[in-house]
Scaffold this motif. Structure first.
Motif, PDB file in Angstrom:
ATOM      1  N   UNK A  96      -2.302  17.738 -18.065  1.00 47.46           N
ATOM      2  CA  UNK A  96      -3.243  16.673 -18.408  1.00 47.46           C
ATOM      3  C   UNK A  96      -3.803  16.003 -17.161  1.00 47.46           C
ATOM      4  N   UNK A  97      -2.951  15.837 -16.163  1.00 48.09           N
ATOM      5  CA  UNK A  97      -3.418  15.229 -14.917  1.00 48.09           C
ATOM      6  C   UNK A  97      -4.481  16.090 -14.267  1.00 48.09           C
ATOM      7  N   UNK A  98      -4.253  17.410 -14.264  1.00 47.82           N
ATOM      8  CA  UNK A  98      -5.246  18.328 -13.687  1.00 47.82           C
ATOM      9  C   UNK A  98      -6.548  18.284 -14.469  1.00 47.82           C
ATOM     10  N   UNK A  99      -6.426  18.304 -15.809  1.00 46.61           N
ATOM     11  CA  UNK A  99      -7.627  18.254 -16.641  1.00 46.61           C
ATOM     12  C   UNK A  99      -8.373  16.931 -16.460  1.00 46.61           C
ATOM     13  N   UNK A 100      -7.614  15.846 -16.310  1.00 52.11           N
ATOM     14  CA  UNK A 100      -8.253  14.545 -16.105  1.00 52.11           C
ATOM     15  C   UNK A 100      -9.027  14.530 -14.799  1.00 52.11           C
ATOM     16  N   UNK A 152      10.708   9.676 -11.381  1.00 54.85           N
ATOM     17  CA  UNK A 152       9.803   8.597 -10.975  1.00 54.85           C
ATOM     18  C   UNK A 152       8.423   9.128 -10.636  1.00 54.85           C
ATOM     19  N   UNK A 153       8.385  10.309  -9.994  1.00 56.53           N
ATOM     20  CA  UNK A 153       7.091  10.904  -9.658  1.00 56.53           C
ATOM     21  C   UNK A 153       6.320  11.260 -10.916  1.00 56.53           C
ATOM     22  N   UNK A 154       7.012  11.781 -11.943  1.00 61.15           N
ATOM     23  CA  UNK A 154       6.347  12.129 -13.191  1.00 61.15           C
ATOM     24  C   UNK A 154       5.829  10.881 -13.895  1.00 61.15           C
ATOM     25  N   UNK A 155       6.618   9.791 -13.842  1.00 61.67           N
ATOM     26  CA  UNK A 155       6.153   8.545 -14.456  1.00 61.67           C
ATOM     27  C   UNK A 155       4.912   8.026 -13.742  1.00 61.67           C
ATOM     28  N   UNK A 156       4.912   8.107 -12.416  1.00 61.89           N
ATOM     29  CA  UNK A 156       3.734   7.665 -11.659  1.00 61.89           C
ATOM     30  C   UNK A 156       2.530   8.539 -11.977  1.00 61.89           C
ATOM     31  N   UNK A 157       2.781   9.863 -12.079  1.00 61.36           N
ATOM     32  CA  UNK A 157       1.688  10.782 -12.397  1.00 61.36           C
ATOM     33  C   UNK A 157       1.134  10.488 -13.784  1.00 61.36           C
ATOM     34  N   UNK A 158       2.021  10.190 -14.725  1.00 67.54           N
ATOM     35  CA  UNK A 158       1.573   9.866 -16.081  1.00 67.54           C
ATOM     36  C   UNK A 158       0.723   8.599 -16.082  1.00 67.54           C
ATOM     37  N   UNK A 159       1.134   7.595 -15.304  1.00 63.84           N
ATOM     38  CA  UNK A 159       0.348   6.365 -15.214  1.00 63.84           C
ATOM     39  C   UNK A 159      -1.016   6.631 -14.593  1.00 63.84           C
ATOM     40  N   UNK A 160      -1.041   7.446 -13.523  1.00 63.16           N
ATOM     41  CA  UNK A 160      -2.320   7.782 -12.889  1.00 63.16           C
ATOM     42  C   UNK A 160      -3.225   8.541 -13.857  1.00 63.16           C
ATOM     43  N   UNK A 161      -2.624   9.464 -14.624  1.00 62.86           N
ATOM     44  CA  UNK A 161      -3.416  10.213 -15.603  1.00 62.86           C
ATOM     45  C   UNK A 161      -3.971   9.286 -16.670  1.00 62.86           C
ATOM     46  N   UNK A 162      -3.172   8.334 -17.106  1.00 61.53           N
ATOM     47  CA  UNK A 162      -3.637   7.358 -18.081  1.00 61.53           C
ATOM     48  C   UNK A 162      -4.815   6.563 -17.528  1.00 61.53           C
ATOM     49  N   UNK A 163      -4.706   6.164 -16.258  1.00 59.39           N
ATOM     50  CA  UNK A 163      -5.803   5.425 -15.626  1.00 59.39           C
ATOM     51  C   UNK A 163      -7.054   6.295 -15.519  1.00 59.39           C
ATOM     52  N   UNK A 164      -6.855   7.585 -15.192  1.00 60.22           N
ATOM     53  CA  UNK A 164      -8.004   8.503 -15.079  1.00 60.22           C
ATOM     54  C   UNK A 164      -8.731   8.618 -16.413  1.00 60.22           C
ATOM     55  N   UNK A 165      -7.973   8.792 -17.487  1.00 60.59           N
ATOM     56  CA  UNK A 165      -8.608   8.921 -18.797  1.00 60.59           C
ATOM     57  C   UNK A 165      -9.292   7.612 -19.208  1.00 60.59           C
ATOM     58  N   UNK A 166      -8.740   6.483 -18.823  1.00 58.30           N
ATOM     59  CA  UNK A 166      -9.382   5.211 -19.118  1.00 58.30           C
ATOM     60  C   UNK A 166     -10.711   5.102 -18.369  1.00 58.30           C
ATOM     61  N   UNK A 167     -10.704   5.550 -17.097  1.00 58.67           N
ATOM     62  CA  UNK A 167     -11.948   5.540 -16.325  1.00 58.67           C
ATOM     63  C   UNK A 167     -12.971   6.490 -16.936  1.00 58.67           C
ATOM     64  N   UNK A 168     -12.504   7.652 -17.405  1.00 52.78           N
ATOM     65  CA  UNK A 168     -13.415   8.619 -18.026  1.00 52.78           C
ATOM     66  C   UNK A 168     -14.022   8.031 -19.293  1.00 52.78           C
ATOM     67  N   UNK A 171     -16.708   5.666 -18.325  1.00 47.93           N
ATOM     68  CA  UNK A 171     -17.890   6.375 -17.849  1.00 47.93           C
ATOM     69  C   UNK A 171     -18.676   6.961 -19.013  1.00 47.93           C
ATOM     70  N   UNK A 172     -17.954   7.500 -20.007  1.00 50.38           N
ATOM     71  CA  UNK A 172     -18.626   8.084 -21.170  1.00 50.38           C
ATOM     72  C   UNK A 172     -19.373   7.000 -21.945  1.00 50.38           C
ATOM     73  N   UNK A 173     -18.755   5.836 -22.105  1.00 51.88           N
ATOM     74  CA  UNK A 173     -19.425   4.750 -22.808  1.00 51.88           C
ATOM     75  C   UNK A 173     -20.705   4.342 -22.083  1.00 51.88           C
ATOM     76  N   UNK A 174     -20.598   4.250 -20.752  1.00 48.90           N
ATOM     77  CA  UNK A 174     -21.781   3.868 -19.969  1.00 48.90           C
ATOM     78  C   UNK A 174     -22.882   4.904 -20.109  1.00 48.90           C
ATOM     79  N   UNK A 175     -22.483   6.187 -20.033  1.00 54.10           N
ATOM     80  CA  UNK A 175     -23.480   7.247 -20.130  1.00 54.10           C
ATOM     81  C   UNK A 175     -24.085   7.328 -21.531  1.00 54.10           C
ATOM     82  N   UNK A 176     -23.266   7.096 -22.542  1.00 55.98           N
ATOM     83  CA  UNK A 176     -23.795   7.096 -23.900  1.00 55.98           C
ATOM     84  C   UNK A 176     -24.862   6.021 -24.078  1.00 55.98           C
TER      85      UNK A 176
END
Length: 323
Positions: A96-100, A152-168, A171-176
């Motif tokens: 998911x992190x890679x896809x994000x 701990x690294x996986x938890x941090x990665x999960x948080x970063x992925x969550x932030x990435x999807x929130x940013x996406x 961005x989608x709302x703005x573009x829409x």
């Protein structure tokens, strides 16, 4: 204590101490035999009962030990299953992190394209097509050092992925909200750009008469020439200088066979002395579309196209448009 023998009787003397007198207890012989036998039976029953109870206790303990063993085995299996599940979750988080990250990059590219559209709109008709090549390499050939991932690294990665999807999502709302309006503006701008008569209308580039005052070729007098003359071969295609609506496709004694195309912004283009025309009044033509054939009809000294531009009902020099 003395035992006196009599007829089938036994006498027991019980001596307690010097201060008390002796007591005699007379017992029959069967009773003397029955009491020890009863005691022996009682003791035997007690021993058998204790053995049975011990056997039951041992059996219960064995059952408890068996249950404990099963629970321990089940716990080991559960721990193993949990470890496998955690490993699967770790892999899913990494995927998911890679896809994000890829999606975020693609969204950024879309945002850049939107910016290019806005720049295009601001320029109002820059020529040429802009293309962008987006390449996403495959993962058929991979490698590298194996490095274990900690919790701990996986938890941090999960948080970063969550932030990435929130940013996406943002961005989608703005573009829409922006892209439909931007596309409408771009389409309108493109329509205006193509509507402007900027394409040279013939195959030939040989200009034989310019716009403005000149000597009339028929009577030698000074006359006003409302367009430009482009010499060519009879039957050469004549192209629409810009997109628009055909408002006239007729024949006139002086103009010969001619076409008038109406464009945005109060512009018109006129095509005269045609050999024939391939459109009719009311047709929509695209920029660069062949609308007729070059000829020598009407007041003409040879095969050529008389091309003129009219803006707000006033003839203007066509060269600034078609250059």
């Amino acid at each position: 204590m003395k035992i006196k023998r009599g007829k089938q009787r036994l006498t027991l003397l019980v001596l307690r101490d010097a201060q008390h007198s002796a007591k005699q207890v007379h017992l029959s012989r069967p009773l003397m035999i029955a009491v020890p036998a009863a005691a022996i039976l009682s003791i035997s029953s007690l021993i058998v009962s204790m053995q049975i109870h011990s056997a039951r206790t041992i059996s219960q303990l064995e059952q408890q030990l068996t249950l404990k063993s099963l629970e321990s085995l089940q716990m080991e299996l559960t721990v193993t299953n949990k470890e496998e599940a955690i490993e699967r979750l770790n892999k899913a988080v990494i995927q998911l992190s890679s896809e994000a990250a890829q999606t975020k990059t693609q969204m950024q590219r879309v945002k850049e394209l939107e910016l290019q559209l806005q720049q295009f709109i601001q320029k109002h008709g820059s020529s040429g097509d802009e293309t962008s090549s987006l390449t996403n390499g495959g993962n058929d050939h991979v490698g590298g050092e194996y490095i274990a991932v900690h919790e701990n690294e996986m938890l941090n990665l999960a948080e970063e992925t969550k932030d990435d999807f929130e940013a996406i999502r943002n961005m989608i709302k703005t573009m829409e909200a922006h892209i439909p309006r931007t596309l409408d503006q771009a389409q309108e701008t493109q329509s205006k750009r193509e509507g402007n008569p900027t394409r040279w209308p013939t195959v030939s580039k040989r200009l034989t008469s310019s716009f403005g005052y000149r000597t009339d070729p028929f009577n030698g007098r000074s006359a006003y020439h409302a367009g430009i003359d482009i010499a060519g071969e009879r039957g050469d295609p004549v192209f629409a200088a810009g997109s628009g609506i055909v408002t006239a496709a007729e024949r006139d004694g002086s103009r010969g066979q001619y076409i008038v195309v109406k464009h945005p912004n109060g512009l018109e283009t006129w095509y005269m002395h045609l050999d024939s025309f391939d459109v009719k009044t009311g047709d929509h033509v695209e920029q660069g579309e062949a609308i007729g054939k070059l000829g020598n009809t009407g007041r003409s000294t040879g095969p050529h196209l008389h091309f003129q531009v009219v803006k707000n009902n006033q003839t203007v020099n066509p060269l600034p448009y078609v250059r």
